[in-house]
Every structure is written in structure tokens, then in C-alpha cells.
Design a protein around this motif. Sequence first.
Motif, PDB file in Angstrom:
ATOM      1  N   LYS A  32     -39.415  39.535  -8.770  1.00  0.00           N
ATOM      2  CA  LYS A  32     -38.529  40.488 -10.069  1.00  0.00           C
ATOM      3  C   LYS A  32     -38.209  41.388  -9.867  1.00  0.00           C
ATOM      4  O   LYS A  32     -36.270  41.360  -9.847  1.00  0.00           O
ATOM      5  N   LYS A  33     -39.431  42.137  -9.580  1.00  0.00           N
ATOM      6  CA  LYS A  33     -38.624  43.950  -9.789  1.00  0.00           C
ATOM      7  C   LYS A  33     -37.902  44.545  -8.155  1.00  0.00           C
ATOM      8  O   LYS A  33     -37.726  45.436  -7.786  1.00  0.00           O
ATOM      9  N   VAL A 102     -41.147  47.249  -4.188  1.00  0.00           N
ATOM     10  CA  VAL A 102     -41.157  47.496  -5.338  1.00  0.00           C
ATOM     11  C   VAL A 102     -41.200  48.855  -5.248  1.00  0.00           C
ATOM     12  O   VAL A 102     -40.152  49.888  -6.112  1.00  0.00           O
ATOM     13  N   SER A 103     -42.934  49.335  -4.740  1.00  0.00           N
ATOM     14  CA  SER A 103     -42.436  50.987  -4.260  1.00  0.00           C
ATOM     15  C   SER A 103     -41.489  51.793  -3.826  1.00  0.00           C
ATOM     16  O   SER A 103     -41.186  52.825  -4.338  1.00  0.00           O
ATOM     17  N   ASN A 104     -41.230  50.875  -2.642  1.00  0.00           N
ATOM     18  CA  ASN A 104     -39.778  51.756  -1.919  1.00  0.00           C
ATOM     19  C   ASN A 104     -38.321  52.596  -3.139  1.00  0.00           C
ATOM     20  O   ASN A 104     -37.306  53.629  -2.984  1.00  0.00           O
ATOM     21  N   LEU A 105     -38.703  50.550  -3.978  1.00  0.00           N
ATOM     22  CA  LEU A 105     -36.799  50.881  -4.473  1.00  0.00           C
ATOM     23  C   LEU A 105     -37.007  52.009  -5.683  1.00  0.00           C
ATOM     24  O   LEU A 105     -36.187  53.265  -6.206  1.00  0.00           O
ATOM     25  N   ALA A 106     -38.816  52.226  -6.072  1.00  0.00           N
ATOM     26  CA  ALA A 106     -38.547  52.859  -7.251  1.00  0.00           C
ATOM     27  C   ALA A 106     -38.740  54.256  -6.518  1.00  0.00           C
ATOM     28  O   ALA A 106     -37.669  55.281  -7.520  1.00  0.00           O
ATOM     29  N   GLN A 149     -29.215  49.483 -10.361  1.00  0.00           N
ATOM     30  CA  GLN A 149     -29.763  48.710 -12.244  1.00  0.00           C
ATOM     31  C   GLN A 149     -28.954  49.603 -13.663  1.00  0.00           C
ATOM     32  O   GLN A 149     -28.584  48.611 -14.608  1.00  0.00           O
ATOM     33  N   ALA A 150     -28.016  50.003 -13.856  1.00  0.00           N
ATOM     34  CA  ALA A 150     -26.629  50.643 -14.609  1.00  0.00           C
ATOM     35  C   ALA A 150     -25.537  49.070 -14.429  1.00  0.00           C
ATOM     36  O   ALA A 150     -25.510  48.383 -16.024  1.00  0.00           O
ATOM     37  N   THR A 175     -37.197  47.082 -14.310  1.00  0.00           N
ATOM     38  CA  THR A 175     -36.684  47.466 -13.181  1.00  0.00           C
ATOM     39  C   THR A 175     -38.185  48.107 -12.265  1.00  0.00           C
ATOM     40  O   THR A 175     -39.129  47.946 -13.028  1.00  0.00           O
ATOM     41  N   PRO A 176     -38.090  48.944 -11.089  1.00  0.00           N
ATOM     42  CA  PRO A 176     -39.572  49.014 -10.696  1.00  0.00           C
ATOM     43  C   PRO A 176     -39.428  50.275 -10.447  1.00  0.00           C
ATOM     44  O   PRO A 176     -40.882  51.244 -10.568  1.00  0.00           O
TER      45      PRO A 176
END
Length: 285
Positions: A32-33, A102-106, A149-150, A175-176
Motif C-alpha cells: 500500500k505504502k 517504501v524506503s526509496n519513496l520515503a 502525496q499532495a 505515506t511511506p
Amino acid sequence: MFEEHIKKIYLSYGEIARRISPNFGYIIEDLKKSGMRYTLEEYLSLAIFISLIVTAVEIPIITFIFSFFMPVIIAIVFALVFSAIGGVVIFFLFTTYPKAQVSNLASKIEKGLPFSVSYMVASASSDAPPITIFESISKIEEYPELKQQALNVIRDVKGMGMDMLTALRREAKRTPSKEFRDLLLGLEATLTSGGDVTSFLSGKANNLFKQYQNKIKTHADLLSMLTEMYITIMIVGPIFFMILSSVMAVIGGAGNILAMQALISFVLMPIISVAFAFYINIASP
């Protein structure tokens, strides 16, 4: 097009995926994230399919290579064993990919967050509705992950009719990025309590810029250390080796020494250079 292939793969391997899915429940949240629009069973079906393809391709290749060094029957046995191991490794790499994504997106979201919050401060200071804050950062093309995200918040409010507080809580769960989650929950708390949104965002922007400055300083120190290592390994090291190998060649013959010099000059040194460049690129804040 790709979704159609996923459906076909799921029809073929969905039953197996459903049986093993209880063991991989931890992947659901990461799917999901990461923005990967697959159910757990669909993703596991894809992992099984790719693993089987890799295994099938490896068997003839490994058999062909090993047949030069051993009887064909033994080569086939080794090929089956190594291919099966390779297929299992590919499957488990698939199970870790969502978390890596997820880590990369964060990381990408947090890279643009200090600058995007400045846009949010400008929007909030004009006493515009809270949704305008997210509309301002949805127009920033430099950070597409943060823009998405926005857009999620805007879609929930304008497209699905949610109130702003519910949309903020919902996006905070999806959000991640921990930093962006804290920002959303802090903004929600400020709106709920009737606090000053501009003051909250200004304080958040200052904190984020301080963190960014610390990251830049840490990265500069890291670059300095890596530069010293690179000079030692790529300049001083080869010179020392060439001198030493030349002396050894005079004493014991030049055959193997020349091969080692060629290997270091044309294989090892380029690999080290590429590795340094790759690490510096991924480590940059």
C-alpha cells in the motif's frame, strides 16, 4: 496491458498464492505504502511466475556450462539444484522489494519536504482554505513523489468528499515517509485545536531545514573521507602494485604478473570507480 498479464498470472498461480499468503501478511502494508496496486495474492502470483521463469531459463544455461567440466548427467543434476536455489532467491527478493520501494519513496519525499513546506507556509499565510496548502505543493514538478502525496489529499477532499481532517489522517497512514506523516498529523492537530497553521508550518520548515543542513554537513564529511579513500585505492595503490609487480616480474617471470596488471587496470579499477560513483549518488541527501 500489464494489468491483463497480471490477471492471467493470478488465474494460473492464484491458488498457490492464497495458500502461502498467510506467511507473507507483512507485505500488505508495504504494498500500500509503495503505491503498488496489487493485492497480496496477485503480487505473490507474480513472484511465483517470475521465479519459475528464471528457474526454467537457468537449467539449460547451467547445464551447458557445467557439461564442459563434468558428465552431462551430473551437469543436469547440478543445474537443477542451482536453478532451484536461484528461483527461491528470486522469490524472496520479490518479497523484500516492496519494503525497499517504501524506503526509496520515503527518501525521495523527505528530500523535497523542506522546500515544499516553504510553499505551504506561503499559502497558509494568505488565510486561504487548508486544501490550498496542498494544491500549492501539487504544482511542484521537481519532487513528483511528494506531489503525488499532495494529490492524494486533494483527491480525497474534492473527489471523494472527505473532510480535511479525515483526509489528513488517511494520508498519514498511507505515506511511506515518517517526516511527512508527522507533518500531516501535526497539521491535523493544529486545525482541530484551532491553532495558527502558519506558525506551525513555519516552525516545521525551520526544523526541516536544520535537519537538511545537518545531512548536508554529514554528507560533506563523508565525501571528504571517500575522496581520501579513492585517492589511496585508485592512485597510490596501483602505483605501489605496479612497482612491486615489476620487481617480481624481473625475479620470477612476467607471464602471470602481466595478466594481474591487466586485470587490475582494466577490470578491478573501473569496477571500483563505478562502485564509488554509485554509492556517492545514493548517499547524497
